[in-house]
Design a protein around this motif. Structure first.
Motif, PDB file in Angstrom:
ATOM      1  N   GLU A 118       0.793  -1.176   0.119  1.00  0.00           N
ATOM      2  CA  GLU A 118       0.050  -0.095  -0.025  1.00  0.00           C
ATOM      3  C   GLU A 118       0.872   1.273  -0.062  1.00  0.00           C
ATOM      4  N   ALA A 119       1.972   1.223   0.756  1.00  0.00           N
ATOM      5  CA  ALA A 119       2.935   2.286   0.819  1.00  0.00           C
ATOM      6  C   ALA A 119       3.685   2.834  -0.586  1.00  0.00           C
ATOM      7  N   ALA A 120       3.659   1.641  -1.003  1.00  0.00           N
ATOM      8  CA  ALA A 120       4.522   1.726  -2.466  1.00  0.00           C
ATOM      9  C   ALA A 120       3.240   2.461  -3.456  1.00  0.00           C
ATOM     10  N   GLN A 121       2.270   1.846  -3.562  1.00  0.00           N
ATOM     11  CA  GLN A 121       1.190   2.332  -4.544  1.00  0.00           C
ATOM     12  C   GLN A 121       0.833   3.556  -4.120  1.00  0.00           C
ATOM     13  N   ASP A 122       0.791   4.162  -2.820  1.00  0.00           N
ATOM     14  CA  ASP A 122       0.124   5.467  -2.569  1.00  0.00           C
ATOM     15  C   ASP A 122       1.150   6.438  -2.420  1.00  0.00           C
ATOM     16  N   GLY A 123       2.716   6.160  -2.828  1.00  0.00           N
ATOM     17  CA  GLY A 123       3.819   7.122  -3.018  1.00  0.00           C
ATOM     18  C   GLY A 123       4.337   7.356  -1.685  1.00  0.00           C
ATOM     19  N   THR A 124       4.056   6.946  -0.681  1.00  0.00           N
ATOM     20  CA  THR A 124       4.519   7.414   0.758  1.00  0.00           C
ATOM     21  C   THR A 124       6.120   6.510   1.107  1.00  0.00           C
ATOM     22  N   TYR A 125       6.188   5.368   0.258  1.00  0.00           N
ATOM     23  CA  TYR A 125       7.281   4.555   0.697  1.00  0.00           C
ATOM     24  C   TYR A 125       8.519   5.027  -0.443  1.00  0.00           C
ATOM     25  N   THR A 126       9.157   6.359  -0.030  1.00  0.00           N
ATOM     26  CA  THR A 126       9.977   7.058  -0.897  1.00  0.00           C
ATOM     27  C   THR A 126      11.495   6.823  -0.222  1.00  0.00           C
ATOM     28  N   PRO A 127      12.384   7.062  -0.845  1.00  0.00           N
ATOM     29  CA  PRO A 127      12.611   7.074  -2.257  1.00  0.00           C
ATOM     30  C   PRO A 127      12.710   5.515  -2.911  1.00  0.00           C
ATOM     31  N   LEU A 128      12.392   4.622  -2.001  1.00  0.00           N
ATOM     32  CA  LEU A 128      12.598   3.235  -2.596  1.00  0.00           C
ATOM     33  C   LEU A 128      11.460   2.626  -3.743  1.00  0.00           C
ATOM     34  N   ALA A 129      10.510   3.447  -3.830  1.00  0.00           N
ATOM     35  CA  ALA A 129       9.454   3.109  -4.691  1.00  0.00           C
ATOM     36  C   ALA A 129       9.126   4.065  -5.589  1.00  0.00           C
ATOM     37  N   ARG A 130       9.299   3.699  -7.037  1.00  0.00           N
ATOM     38  CA  ARG A 130       8.874   4.674  -8.183  1.00  0.00           C
ATOM     39  C   ARG A 130       8.090   4.188  -9.112  1.00  0.00           C
ATOM     40  N   PRO A 131       7.350   4.951  -9.632  1.00  0.00           N
ATOM     41  CA  PRO A 131       6.447   4.339 -10.883  1.00  0.00           C
ATOM     42  C   PRO A 131       7.329   3.870 -11.960  1.00  0.00           C
ATOM     43  N   LEU A 132       7.006   2.904 -12.865  1.00  0.00           N
ATOM     44  CA  LEU A 132       7.652   2.617 -13.960  1.00  0.00           C
ATOM     45  C   LEU A 132       6.801   2.876 -15.293  1.00  0.00           C
ATOM     46  N   PHE A 133       7.191   3.670 -16.048  1.00  0.00           N
ATOM     47  CA  PHE A 133       6.478   4.424 -17.194  1.00  0.00           C
ATOM     48  C   PHE A 133       6.939   3.921 -18.493  1.00  0.00           C
ATOM     49  N   ILE A 134       6.002   3.867 -19.608  1.00  0.00           N
ATOM     50  CA  ILE A 134       6.184   3.684 -20.849  1.00  0.00           C
ATOM     51  C   ILE A 134       5.558   4.908 -21.596  1.00  0.00           C
ATOM     52  N   TYR A 135       6.159   5.421 -22.793  1.00  0.00           N
ATOM     53  CA  TYR A 135       5.713   6.762 -23.472  1.00  0.00           C
ATOM     54  C   TYR A 135       5.526   6.480 -24.613  1.00  0.00           C
ATOM     55  N   PRO A 136       4.252   5.779 -25.186  1.00  0.00           N
ATOM     56  CA  PRO A 136       3.976   5.609 -26.615  1.00  0.00           C
ATOM     57  C   PRO A 136       3.334   6.930 -27.058  1.00  0.00           C
ATOM     58  N   SER A 137       3.830   7.166 -28.233  1.00  0.00           N
ATOM     59  CA  SER A 137       3.305   8.522 -28.893  1.00  0.00           C
ATOM     60  C   SER A 137       1.854   8.173 -29.598  1.00  0.00           C
ATOM     61  N   ALA A 138       1.201   9.448 -30.000  1.00  0.00           N
ATOM     62  CA  ALA A 138       0.157   9.119 -30.659  1.00  0.00           C
ATOM     63  C   ALA A 138       0.458   8.395 -31.916  1.00  0.00           C
ATOM     64  N   THR A 139       1.557   8.962 -32.597  1.00  0.00           N
ATOM     65  CA  THR A 139       2.008   8.594 -33.863  1.00  0.00           C
ATOM     66  C   THR A 139       2.398   7.180 -33.808  1.00  0.00           C
ATOM     67  N   ALA A 140       3.334   6.722 -32.991  1.00  0.00           N
ATOM     68  CA  ALA A 140       3.595   5.141 -32.795  1.00  0.00           C
ATOM     69  C   ALA A 140       2.601   4.293 -32.515  1.00  0.00           C
ATOM     70  N   LEU A 141       1.360   4.966 -32.016  1.00  0.00           N
ATOM     71  CA  LEU A 141       0.141   3.964 -31.747  1.00  0.00           C
ATOM     72  C   LEU A 141      -0.800   3.766 -33.055  1.00  0.00           C
ATOM     73  N   GLN A 142      -0.378   4.533 -34.182  1.00  0.00           N
ATOM     74  CA  GLN A 142      -0.879   4.389 -35.606  1.00  0.00           C
ATOM     75  C   GLN A 142      -0.343   2.987 -36.037  1.00  0.00           C
ATOM     76  N   ARG A 143       0.614   2.492 -35.546  1.00  0.00           N
ATOM     77  CA  ARG A 143       1.203   1.518 -36.100  1.00  0.00           C
ATOM     78  C   ARG A 143       0.546   0.084 -35.315  1.00  0.00           C
ATOM     79  N   GLU A 144      -0.255  -0.523 -36.136  1.00  0.00           N
ATOM     80  CA  GLU A 144      -0.916  -1.938 -35.376  1.00  0.00           C
ATOM     81  C   GLU A 144       0.078  -2.348 -34.226  1.00  0.00           C
ATOM     82  N   GLU A 145       1.325  -2.964 -34.426  1.00  0.00           N
ATOM     83  CA  GLU A 145       1.797  -3.543 -33.537  1.00  0.00           C
ATOM     84  C   GLU A 145       2.328  -2.946 -32.250  1.00  0.00           C
ATOM     85  N   VAL A 146       2.512  -1.633 -32.453  1.00  0.00           N
ATOM     86  CA  VAL A 146       2.621  -0.670 -31.365  1.00  0.00           C
ATOM     87  C   VAL A 146       1.463  -0.732 -30.375  1.00  0.00           C
TER      88      VAL A 146
END
Length: 73
Positions: free
Chosen positions: A2-30
């Motif tokens: 719960e502490a990791a999910q709500d952000g209070t377990y810092t600095p040891l917990a951090r989110p992992l992101f992916i950054y697909p662009s709208a242009t990339a999403l036009q490709r079926e496989e992306v």
């Protein structure tokens, strides 16, 4: 977990992101990869021994993908 999910377990917990662009999403496989990632994020996180998103974060993730898909049209 719960502490990791709500952000209070810092600095040891951090989110992992992916950054697909709208242009990339036009490709079926992306788009297929990103949709798979979003739909299976919990199992992917658990398999990697990461803490999965909570329900609020999951809702935000799905809304962000819907918005990005709309801008990719």
């Amino acid at each position: 977990m719960e502490a990791a999910q709500d952000g209070t377990y810092t600095p040891l917990a951090r989110p992992l992101f992916i950054y697909p662009s709208a242009t990339a999403l036009q490709r079926e496989e992306v788009l297929a990869f990103v949709e798979y990632y979003v739909e299976n994020h919990k199992a992917i996180a658990e398999d990697a021994q990461f803490i999965p998103l909570n329900s609020e974060q999951e809702t935000e993730l799905k809304a962000a993908l819907d918005k990005l898909k709309e801008s990719a049209k």
